[in-house]
Write a protein that holds these residues in place. Sequence first.
Motif, PDB file in Angstrom:
ATOM      1  N   LYS A 189      25.555  11.856 -32.096  1.00 23.82           N
ATOM      2  CA  LYS A 189      25.166  10.886 -33.063  1.00 23.82           C
ATOM      3  C   LYS A 189      26.401  10.037 -33.243  1.00 23.82           C
ATOM      4  O   LYS A 189      27.518  10.774 -33.115  1.00 23.82           O
ATOM      5  CB  LYS A 189      24.502  11.606 -34.166  1.00 23.82           C
ATOM      6  CG  LYS A 189      23.166  11.956 -34.114  1.00 23.82           C
ATOM      7  CD  LYS A 189      22.610  12.374 -35.310  1.00 23.82           C
ATOM      8  CE  LYS A 189      21.191  13.038 -35.241  1.00 23.82           C
ATOM      9  NZ  LYS A 189      20.137  12.283 -34.599  1.00 23.82           N
TER      10      LYS A 189
ATOM     11  N   ASP B 196      17.186  -0.294 -21.381  1.00 20.51           N
ATOM     12  CA  ASP B 196      17.869   1.177 -20.676  1.00 20.51           C
ATOM     13  C   ASP B 196      17.929   1.170 -19.199  1.00 20.51           C
ATOM     14  O   ASP B 196      18.151   2.147 -18.712  1.00 20.51           O
ATOM     15  CB  ASP B 196      17.046   2.019 -21.266  1.00 20.51           C
ATOM     16  CG  ASP B 196      15.428   2.102 -20.828  1.00 20.51           C
ATOM     17  OD1 ASP B 196      15.017   0.992 -20.107  1.00 20.51           O
ATOM     18  OD2 ASP B 196      14.764   2.852 -21.353  1.00 20.51           O
TER      19      ASP B 196
ATOM     20  N   TYR C 166      20.646   3.227 -30.260  1.00 22.05           N
ATOM     21  CA  TYR C 166      20.083   4.307 -31.185  1.00 22.05           C
ATOM     22  C   TYR C 166      18.494   4.660 -31.152  1.00 22.05           C
ATOM     23  O   TYR C 166      18.132   5.501 -31.585  1.00 22.05           O
ATOM     24  CB  TYR C 166      20.292   3.849 -32.874  1.00 22.05           C
ATOM     25  CG  TYR C 166      19.413   2.449 -32.766  1.00 22.05           C
ATOM     26  CD1 TYR C 166      18.253   2.551 -33.395  1.00 22.05           C
ATOM     27  CD2 TYR C 166      19.954   1.227 -32.669  1.00 22.05           C
ATOM     28  CE1 TYR C 166      17.355   1.417 -33.733  1.00 22.05           C
ATOM     29  CE2 TYR C 166      19.178   0.157 -32.726  1.00 22.05           C
ATOM     30  CZ  TYR C 166      17.992  -0.025 -33.300  1.00 22.05           C
ATOM     31  OH  TYR C 166      17.151  -1.076 -33.503  1.00 22.05           O
ATOM     32  N   ASN C 167      17.911   3.497 -30.331  1.00 28.36           N
ATOM     33  CA  ASN C 167      16.398   3.856 -30.230  1.00 28.36           C
ATOM     34  C   ASN C 167      16.063   4.455 -28.865  1.00 28.36           C
ATOM     35  O   ASN C 167      14.917   4.151 -28.170  1.00 28.36           O
ATOM     36  CB  ASN C 167      15.886   2.813 -30.568  1.00 28.36           C
ATOM     37  CG  ASN C 167      16.177   1.563 -29.622  1.00 28.36           C
ATOM     38  OD1 ASN C 167      17.210   1.913 -28.864  1.00 28.36           O
ATOM     39  ND2 ASN C 167      15.691   0.227 -29.844  1.00 28.36           N
ATOM     40  N   GLN C 168      17.254   5.031 -27.811  1.00 26.62           N
ATOM     41  CA  GLN C 168      16.970   5.103 -26.638  1.00 26.62           C
ATOM     42  C   GLN C 168      16.949   6.587 -26.129  1.00 26.62           C
ATOM     43  O   GLN C 168      16.512   7.077 -25.082  1.00 26.62           O
ATOM     44  CB  GLN C 168      17.870   4.342 -25.489  1.00 26.62           C
ATOM     45  CG  GLN C 168      17.852   2.979 -25.612  1.00 26.62           C
ATOM     46  CD  GLN C 168      18.928   2.118 -25.160  1.00 26.62           C
ATOM     47  OE1 GLN C 168      20.029   2.741 -25.146  1.00 26.62           O
ATOM     48  NE2 GLN C 168      18.725   1.031 -24.755  1.00 26.62           N
ATOM     49  N   ARG C 169      16.728   7.395 -27.116  1.00 27.21           N
ATOM     50  CA  ARG C 169      16.715   8.812 -26.853  1.00 27.21           C
ATOM     51  C   ARG C 169      15.298   9.155 -26.385  1.00 27.21           C
ATOM     52  O   ARG C 169      15.222  10.121 -25.155  1.00 27.21           O
ATOM     53  CB  ARG C 169      16.772   9.596 -28.342  1.00 27.21           C
ATOM     54  CG  ARG C 169      16.794  11.004 -28.422  1.00 27.21           C
ATOM     55  CD  ARG C 169      16.515  11.565 -29.716  1.00 27.21           C
ATOM     56  NE  ARG C 169      16.645  13.082 -29.537  1.00 27.21           N
ATOM     57  CZ  ARG C 169      17.777  14.127 -30.115  1.00 27.21           C
ATOM     58  NH1 ARG C 169      18.716  13.349 -30.517  1.00 27.21           N
ATOM     59  NH2 ARG C 169      17.399  15.211 -30.030  1.00 27.21           N
ATOM     60  N   GLU C 170      14.186   8.807 -26.649  1.00 24.99           N
ATOM     61  CA  GLU C 170      12.941   9.286 -26.066  1.00 24.99           C
ATOM     62  C   GLU C 170      12.973   8.813 -24.713  1.00 24.99           C
ATOM     63  O   GLU C 170      12.331   9.523 -23.590  1.00 24.99           O
ATOM     64  CB  GLU C 170      11.804   8.590 -26.794  1.00 24.99           C
ATOM     65  CG  GLU C 170      11.524   9.424 -28.112  1.00 24.99           C
ATOM     66  CD  GLU C 170      11.562  10.845 -27.987  1.00 24.99           C
ATOM     67  OE1 GLU C 170      10.856  11.398 -27.235  1.00 24.99           O
ATOM     68  OE2 GLU C 170      12.296  11.529 -28.867  1.00 24.99           O
TER      69      GLU C 170
ATOM     70  N   LEU D 199      23.126   8.003 -36.323  1.00 19.24           N
ATOM     71  CA  LEU D 199      22.279   7.294 -35.339  1.00 19.24           C
ATOM     72  C   LEU D 199      22.439   7.870 -33.955  1.00 19.24           C
ATOM     73  O   LEU D 199      23.426   8.216 -33.760  1.00 19.24           O
ATOM     74  CB  LEU D 199      22.293   5.731 -35.299  1.00 19.24           C
ATOM     75  CG  LEU D 199      22.052   5.202 -36.832  1.00 19.24           C
ATOM     76  CD1 LEU D 199      22.571   3.707 -36.456  1.00 19.24           C
ATOM     77  CD2 LEU D 199      20.440   5.314 -37.068  1.00 19.24           C
ATOM     78  N   ASP D 200      21.376   8.033 -33.275  1.00 13.70           N
ATOM     79  CA  ASP D 200      21.821   8.607 -31.931  1.00 13.70           C
ATOM     80  C   ASP D 200      22.637   7.706 -31.118  1.00 13.70           C
ATOM     81  O   ASP D 200      22.316   6.393 -31.084  1.00 13.70           O
ATOM     82  CB  ASP D 200      20.356   8.666 -31.106  1.00 13.70           C
ATOM     83  CG  ASP D 200      19.353  10.026 -31.721  1.00 13.70           C
ATOM     84  OD1 ASP D 200      19.997  10.897 -31.724  1.00 13.70           O
ATOM     85  OD2 ASP D 200      18.228   9.627 -31.995  1.00 13.70           O
TER      86      ASP D 200
END
Length: 276
Positions: free
Chosen positions: A263, A217, A241-245, A268-269
Amino acid sequence: MIETTMRLNKALSWATEQLSESCDRPRYEAELLLAYHIDRDRVYFFTHDDPIDRVDEFKELVYRRASHEPYEYIVGHVSFYDIELTITDGVLIPRPETEILIDETSIIIERHNITKLIEIGVGSGAISIVLARKFPHLEIVATDINPTALELAKENIDNFGLSDRITLLQSNLMDRVKLNAQMVVSNPPYIAKDFQLDANVAEYEPHNALFGGDIGDEILIEIVKETKSRDIDWLVCEMGYNQRESMKRIFDDIGVDGYSFYKDLAKLDRGFVVKF
Ligand SMILES: C[S@@+](CC[C@H](N)C(=O)[O-])C[C@H]1O[C@@H](n2cnc3c(N)ncnc32)[C@H](O)[C@@H]1O
């Protein structure tokens, strides 16, 4: 043994077998390559069984695909949104999920009457060209660090007659951009350095279009901070998809007026919209 003559049905079954290990849909991909080779639509095979010309050339196309080379690089074009673009190796093949980025961006452009936009990481020109076609009053400055991408983007932009509305700049992020834009859009590299990609991506697509750093990121975060420091109102980005937080943490840390995530079709995000 290399055969020098082959009829359509034989060529199809031969190619299907060659592609059976490297492709999820070998028959379909064989049909696409054969249709490209004979310059006909796929339905032609259902009613014809002509001998094909230049059998060796057809075999070469199939061998390239069997070695995982992406179909789009072999045939030199790609469909994206409502257009067909030229694509060459050395430049990322635009993906269907990026069409959602266009829709999210379009909502903001329409609602807030955006007329000046910066795209970071133009690649083939896919995003800027679609947006310029959708919004005739939009002026765009698009950057990339990769000269091969800029060359191809120029060719595609010229083909659509948009060179007076999209200005290309070789630049790290927005470093060389002077445009007083209201919005930034980007599909930057966002994959972590050691993520295991499929062979057709890892071996053929440019790594500086894919990998965003050790975590992935890093470039996204730079883009967020730079957009804020330039007092630009809106930012829309594609992300992993795993970078929202981690993106949420950045927005909360630096302080923004608001943000939302969107999404992709697999639920997926896949990206975010930020108002500064
Ligand atoms: C994921 S690709 C997106 C290409 C195209 N916009 C698309 O969606 O198909 C990312 C692009 O960003 C470019 N890029 C990578 N790092 C960059 C940087 N620091 N500044 C500007 N562009 C960069 C790459 O060369 C690549 O063309």
